[in-house]
Design a protein around this motif. Structure first.
Motif, PDB file in Angstrom:
ATOM      1  N   ARG A  62       0.895  40.308 -29.541  1.00 35.11           N
ATOM      2  CA  ARG A  62       1.864  39.459 -29.038  1.00 35.11           C
ATOM      3  C   ARG A  62       2.033  39.072 -27.453  1.00 35.11           C
ATOM      4  N   PHE A  63       1.870  40.135 -26.673  1.00 34.83           N
ATOM      5  CA  PHE A  63       1.609  39.993 -25.242  1.00 34.83           C
ATOM      6  C   PHE A  63       0.536  39.180 -24.822  1.00 34.83           C
ATOM      7  N   LEU A  64      -0.769  39.167 -25.595  1.00 27.81           N
ATOM      8  CA  LEU A  64      -1.724  38.498 -25.062  1.00 27.81           C
ATOM      9  C   LEU A  64      -1.507  36.896 -25.491  1.00 27.81           C
ATOM     10  N   ALA A  65      -0.827  36.649 -26.668  1.00 26.41           N
ATOM     11  CA  ALA A  65      -0.471  35.127 -26.936  1.00 26.41           C
ATOM     12  C   ALA A  65       0.546  34.433 -26.253  1.00 26.41           C
ATOM     13  N   LEU A  66       1.513  35.458 -25.609  1.00 22.81           N
ATOM     14  CA  LEU A  66       2.644  34.761 -24.933  1.00 22.81           C
ATOM     15  C   LEU A  66       2.038  34.643 -23.518  1.00 22.81           C
ATOM     16  N   ALA A  67       1.354  35.820 -22.892  1.00 22.00           N
ATOM     17  CA  ALA A  67       0.979  35.601 -21.441  1.00 22.00           C
ATOM     18  C   ALA A  67       0.103  34.379 -21.313  1.00 22.00           C
ATOM     19  N   ARG A  68      -0.665  34.247 -22.321  1.00 19.76           N
ATOM     20  CA  ARG A  68      -1.720  32.957 -21.956  1.00 19.76           C
ATOM     21  C   ARG A  68      -0.961  31.482 -22.600  1.00 19.76           C
ATOM     22  N   GLY A  69       0.030  31.771 -22.793  1.00 20.08           N
ATOM     23  CA  GLY A  69       0.965  30.485 -23.086  1.00 20.08           C
ATOM     24  C   GLY A  69       1.417  29.598 -22.007  1.00 20.08           C
ATOM     25  N   ASP A  70       1.619  28.566 -22.122  1.00 21.72           N
ATOM     26  CA  ASP A  70       1.887  27.641 -21.297  1.00 21.72           C
ATOM     27  C   ASP A  70       3.354  28.015 -20.352  1.00 21.72           C
ATOM     28  N   ASP A  71       4.133  28.550 -21.026  1.00 16.84           N
ATOM     29  CA  ASP A  71       5.413  28.955 -20.378  1.00 16.84           C
ATOM     30  C   ASP A  71       5.093  29.959 -19.375  1.00 16.84           C
ATOM     31  N   ALA A  72       4.504  30.897 -19.770  1.00 15.94           N
ATOM     32  CA  ALA A  72       4.270  32.198 -18.776  1.00 15.94           C
ATOM     33  C   ALA A  72       3.053  31.982 -17.914  1.00 15.94           C
ATOM     34  N   LEU A  73       2.141  30.901 -18.219  1.00 11.59           N
ATOM     35  CA  LEU A  73       1.275  30.617 -17.135  1.00 11.59           C
ATOM     36  C   LEU A  73       1.863  29.607 -16.008  1.00 11.59           C
ATOM     37  N   GLY A  74       2.606  28.720 -16.337  1.00  8.29           N
ATOM     38  CA  GLY A  74       3.319  27.769 -15.675  1.00  8.29           C
ATOM     39  C   GLY A  74       4.265  28.763 -14.933  1.00  8.29           C
ATOM     40  N   ALA A  75       5.098  29.464 -15.144  1.00  9.63           N
ATOM     41  CA  ALA A  75       5.953  30.205 -14.289  1.00  9.63           C
ATOM     42  C   ALA A  75       5.295  31.142 -13.234  1.00  9.63           C
ATOM     43  N   LEU A  76       4.028  31.794 -13.809  1.00  9.80           N
ATOM     44  CA  LEU A  76       3.303  32.500 -12.729  1.00  9.80           C
ATOM     45  C   LEU A  76       2.637  31.430 -11.583  1.00  9.80           C
ATOM     46  N   ARG A  77       2.138  30.393 -11.953  1.00  9.67           N
ATOM     47  CA  ARG A  77       1.812  29.329 -11.139  1.00  9.67           C
ATOM     48  C   ARG A  77       2.957  28.950 -10.053  1.00  9.67           C
TER      49      ARG A  77
END
Length: 213
Positions: free
Chosen positions: A104-119
């Motif tokens: 679950r963490f892998l799928a979510l952490a590589r999703g657009d929402d998480a990656l966009g927030a990090l950027r």
């Protein structure tokens, strides 16, 4: 003639907050922050795209910085909510629990929402410490704490030997933040699903080898 002593309520300024309107503002702000960053994003343009006035944006969020923080929180929430909580996992079955958490963490952490927030947050690092601190607390710290809570339960059940649950949780989640994660942040080609599955199995194997009872 008797007069009422009950004070007359003061009329409220403006209209009540509308959730749908707030959602439009957040979505417009997300696009503008992604394209321009915090410093160059324009509240007038965000308001125009959302179909509201500039004053409505400020009435709902207070400032451009607070709006940015709300966007980051909105994008981080699905990641945190999507990771299974400590109570929902069986401490007698740590390997299965870690597979569920990792997947679950892998799928979510590589999703657009998480990656966009990090950027977005990386773009204001140093200049907006309050925003960065809030993001860390609402996202990485909370997820790490959830996993650490499960590891404590598994340690008490005798299925894992974990002296420092927070450190162990950090090590486990860090195994998913390597080259595939960096490729996602850079908007390069993402790993195939087979690569993700192999990474997940190996991460759980390594963790169980180190902490298995």
């Amino acid at each position: 003639m008797a007069f009422s002593t009950t004070p007359t309520p003061k009329p409220q300024r403006g209209r009540p907050r509308d959730p749908e309107r707030g959602r439009r503002i957040l979505e417009a702000a997300q696009r503008h922050f992604n394209e321009h960053g915090l410093e160059r994003a324009n509240v007038d343009a965000i308001a125009a795209e959302a179909g509201v006035s500039k004053m409505t944006v400020y009435n709902n969020f207070g400032s451009k910085e607070a709006l940015f923080q709300a966007v980051v929180r909105d994008r981080t929430a699905p990641v945190v909510a999507g990771v299974p909580g400590a109570v929902a996992l069986d401490p007698a079955q740590p390997e299965q629990a870690l597979l569920a958490i990792g997947a679950r963490f892998l799928a979510l952490a590589r999703g657009d929402d998480a990656l966009g927030a990090l950027r977005s947050v990386y773009g204001v690092a140093g200049a907006q410490p309050d925003i960065c601190r809030a993001f860390y607390k609402d996202g990485p710290e909370r997820v790490n704490g959830e996993l650490a809570a499960y590891l404590r339960r598994a340690h008490s059940a005798g299925t894992l030997k974990v002296r420092n649950p927070l450190q162990a949780a950090d090590l486990f989640l860090s195994m998913f933040m390597g080259s595939g994660h960096i490729r996602g942040l850079l908007k390069l080609e993402m790993p195939e699903s087979a690569e993700n599955r192999a990474l997940l199995r190996e991460a759980v194997r390594v963790f169980m080898a180190a902490y298995g009872a």
